[in-house]
Write a protein that holds these residues in place. Structure first.
Motif, mmCIF file in Angstrom:
data_model
loop_
_atom_site.group_PDB
_atom_site.id
_atom_site.type_symbol
_atom_site.label_atom_id
_atom_site.label_comp_id
_atom_site.label_asym_id
_atom_site.label_seq_id
_atom_site.Cartn_x
_atom_site.Cartn_y
_atom_site.Cartn_z
ATOM 1 N N ARG A 191 7.611 0.453 -15.072
ATOM 2 C CA ARG A 191 8.152 0.489 -13.699
ATOM 3 C C ARG A 191 7.638 -0.716 -12.904
ATOM 4 N N TRP A 192 6.365 -1.049 -13.089
ATOM 5 C CA TRP A 192 5.804 -2.216 -12.379
ATOM 6 C C TRP A 192 6.499 -3.498 -12.841
ATOM 7 N N ALA A 195 9.863 -3.823 -11.260
ATOM 8 C CA ALA A 195 9.802 -4.041 -9.802
ATOM 9 C C ALA A 195 9.264 -5.426 -9.452
ATOM 10 N N ALA B 115 6.532 8.423 -10.799
ATOM 11 C CA ALA B 115 7.643 7.563 -10.367
ATOM 12 C C ALA B 115 8.119 7.950 -8.969
ATOM 13 N N ALA B 116 8.163 9.251 -8.694
ATOM 14 C CA ALA B 116 8.621 9.705 -7.377
ATOM 15 C C ALA B 116 7.615 9.341 -6.297
ATOM 16 N N GLU B 118 5.513 6.938 -6.219
ATOM 17 C CA GLU B 118 5.501 5.485 -5.967
ATOM 18 C C GLU B 118 6.513 5.085 -4.891
ATOM 19 N N GLN B 119 7.538 5.921 -4.719
ATOM 20 C CA GLN B 119 8.579 5.601 -3.738
ATOM 21 C C GLN B 119 8.253 6.128 -2.344
ATOM 22 N N LEU B 120 7.164 6.877 -2.214
ATOM 23 C CA LEU B 120 6.818 7.492 -0.928
ATOM 24 C C LEU B 120 5.708 6.699 -0.252
ATOM 25 N N ALA B 121 5.806 6.573 1.079
ATOM 26 C CA ALA B 121 4.838 5.730 1.803
ATOM 27 C C ALA B 121 3.843 6.533 2.633
ATOM 28 N N ARG B 126 0.191 8.263 -0.925
ATOM 29 C CA ARG B 126 -0.693 7.202 -1.430
ATOM 30 C C ARG B 126 -1.945 7.807 -2.066
ATOM 31 N N ASP B 129 -0.977 9.240 -5.350
ATOM 32 C CA ASP B 129 -0.802 8.144 -6.321
ATOM 33 C C ASP B 129 -2.166 7.729 -6.887
#
Lengths: 338, 148
Positions: A191-192, A195, B115-116, B118-121, B126, B129
């Motif tokens: 994935r990295w 991206a 993966a999910a 990683e898309q959240l801020a 975090r 993660d």
């Protein structure tokens, strides 16, 4: 096996008989069976005695490649002594002679290839020169003009900006097909990589695909052959550099790449002969991808052993030792180690 | 009583390395015997710890899933995480093969969760993660083997 080789050589040499002796399987290979032997025959004029190496496709291995493909890369460097390779003699793509595709090449005598032998005290004086030569030759491979060579008959060149994606897709697919268990670290790396793609390749080069200590033949006076071209392709030359730098090949565990050279010395030698400058950010991208590639190879070997297609113990070793070691390497490559 | 399996495998490895290896006549034969000895050493370690490793890891991943249900938006993934978090770990079957099936299912879902996330801020995402990376590091430490 001797009898099959004797029959085949007699046919190819056009002589009544050939005597094969000293047939030995060369250890270390996890992807192809490699055998060396001596052959003696008489033609109308004189007696001949030569040494050969036979590369035979096994039922299963780390690598899925075509024998014809590897043969074409070896042939491309004939007449280019700056990139030394053994002389190719015969290629057979069918199973009729030996039960599997194979090729036969000249044996380059009196050479070592072991990545551990070169670390022994006897090699201390020659080692820096051999290490520098290793990367000078890799630079020449990167600069090699492959257009019009035998390579073009077996592979199509990618676009400059497509090299990274082609390799990433290939190795991700290899993991998809061969993982025995889920690989969350490799998947995070993939994935990295998607991206954060690297810039386009500076040029489309020959990529050896497995350029590392262990895949060149050496004596104290230099390197006399680059071997094991089965993963060769056309692509970004930084790929070979990154693969050669992989931590798995740091045989002495002292940070020296391939066990024999500091990274900056290697890059300087490569830049000198390739005429290119290494983009360090791009090299890091390729470093992470090479970690994924390594894992894909170990998973393929482990899968072959687990499903019974191969009983080679070296493939079991990849499952028990290298899978986790490669995950540890990937964590360090991504800056995620403790 | 029987000799413990890890000890037996260690002795087999030593026998292969010190008694059989010198008798192997070809470099390929020597390599094969050496690999067999090394595999015995690695398998002896894995045999002893396999159940403990899998039970610990399955529990750690399920705990991440329980935490993730407060972080991941409502939807199919959150439903799957909640269901996995509600399943007792370990289950009744402690055979390595059964624990490995559970481990594979959990780590497959961990990939989806990672993966999910990683898309959240959000700060919670975090932090989750970072916790997932902690678990991935721990997973390599659990699997680490010593070569003989």
């Amino acid at each position: 096996m001797e009898a099959a080789i004797e029959k085949y050589l007699a046919l190819k040499l056009g002589v009544p008989s050939v005597k094969v002796s000293h047939l030995l399987r060369i250890p270390g290979g996890a992807s192809r069976e490699t055998w060396m032997f001596k052959a003696v025959w008489n033609d109308e004029e004189e007696r001949h005695a030569e040494e050969f190496v036979l590369r035979l496709d096994p039922p299963a291995s780390l690598v899925e490649s075509e024998r014809e493909h590897e043969y074409a890369f070896y042939r491309a460097f004939e007449g280019h002594p700056e990139i030394p390779v053994p002389r190719m003699r015969w290629l057979e793509t069918g199973p009729e002679h030996m039960g599997a595709p194979f090729f036969i090449m000249d044996r380059i005598p009196n050479c070592e290839s072991s990545p551990r032998t070169i670390l022994e005290p006897f090699w201390a004086e020659a080692r820096p020169m051999l290490a520098r030569r290793k990367y000078e030759i890799l630079g020449r491979i990167a600069r090699f003009d492959w257009r019009g060579s035998t390579i073009e008959s077996v592979i199509a060149p990618p676009a400059l900006d497509a090299c990274w994606k082609r390799e990433l897709d290939y190795w991700e697919d290899m993991i998809d097909r061969h993982e025995i268990s889920p690989q969350p670290i490799s998947r995070a790396a993939i994935r990295w990589l998607r991206a954060n793609p690297p810039p386009p390749a500076e040029r489309i080069s020959v990529v050896h695909g497995d350029y590392r200590t262990g895949n060149f033949l050496y004596r104290t006076d230099g390197i006399h052959g680059i071997v094991d071209w089965e993963m060769a392709h056309l692509g970004d030359p930084l790929e070979d550099l990154a693969w050669s730098f992989m931590e798995a090949w740091e045989w002495a565990r002292d940070g020296k790449k391939g066990g024999i050279i500091d990274v900056e010395d290697a890059i300087a030698a490569w830049e000198h002969t390739s005429g290119m400058t290494v983009d360090r950010d791009a090299l890091r991208w390729w470093d992470v991808l090479m970690g994924v590639k390594g894992q894909a190879l170990w998973l393929t070997g482990a899968h072959s052993f687990a499903d019974g297609r191969s009983s080679e113990l070296i493939l079991a070793m990849t499952a028990y030792w290298l899978n986790n070691f490669q995950d540890e390497i990937l964590l360090r490559s991504m800056g995620r180690s403790a | 009583m029987r000799p413990p399996i890890p000890h037996t495998l260690q002795v087999v490895a030593g026998t292969l390395a010190t008694q059989v290896l010198p008798e192997a006549r070809t470099p390929f034969g020597q390599q094969a015997v050496g690999l067999a000895a090394q595999l015995c050493v690695l398998i002896s370690q894995e045999f002893d710890r396999a159940v403990a490793r899998l039970v610990e890891e399955n529990g750690a991943v399920v705990a991440l899933f329980a935490r993730a249900t407060d972080v991941v938006p409502a939807g199919e993934l959150r439903d799957r995480l909640a269901a996995a978090a509600a399943t007792p770990v370990p289950g009744p079957d402690l055979r390595v093969s059964a624990l490995q099936v559970v481990n594979d299912d959990l780590r497959r879902m961990l990939i989806d969760l990672h993966a999910a996330v990683e898309q959240l801020a959000t700060p919670e995402a975090r932090a989750l993660d970072a916790a997932i990376w902690d678990e991935l590091r721990a997973s390599t430490q659990r699997r680490h083997l010593m070569q003989g």
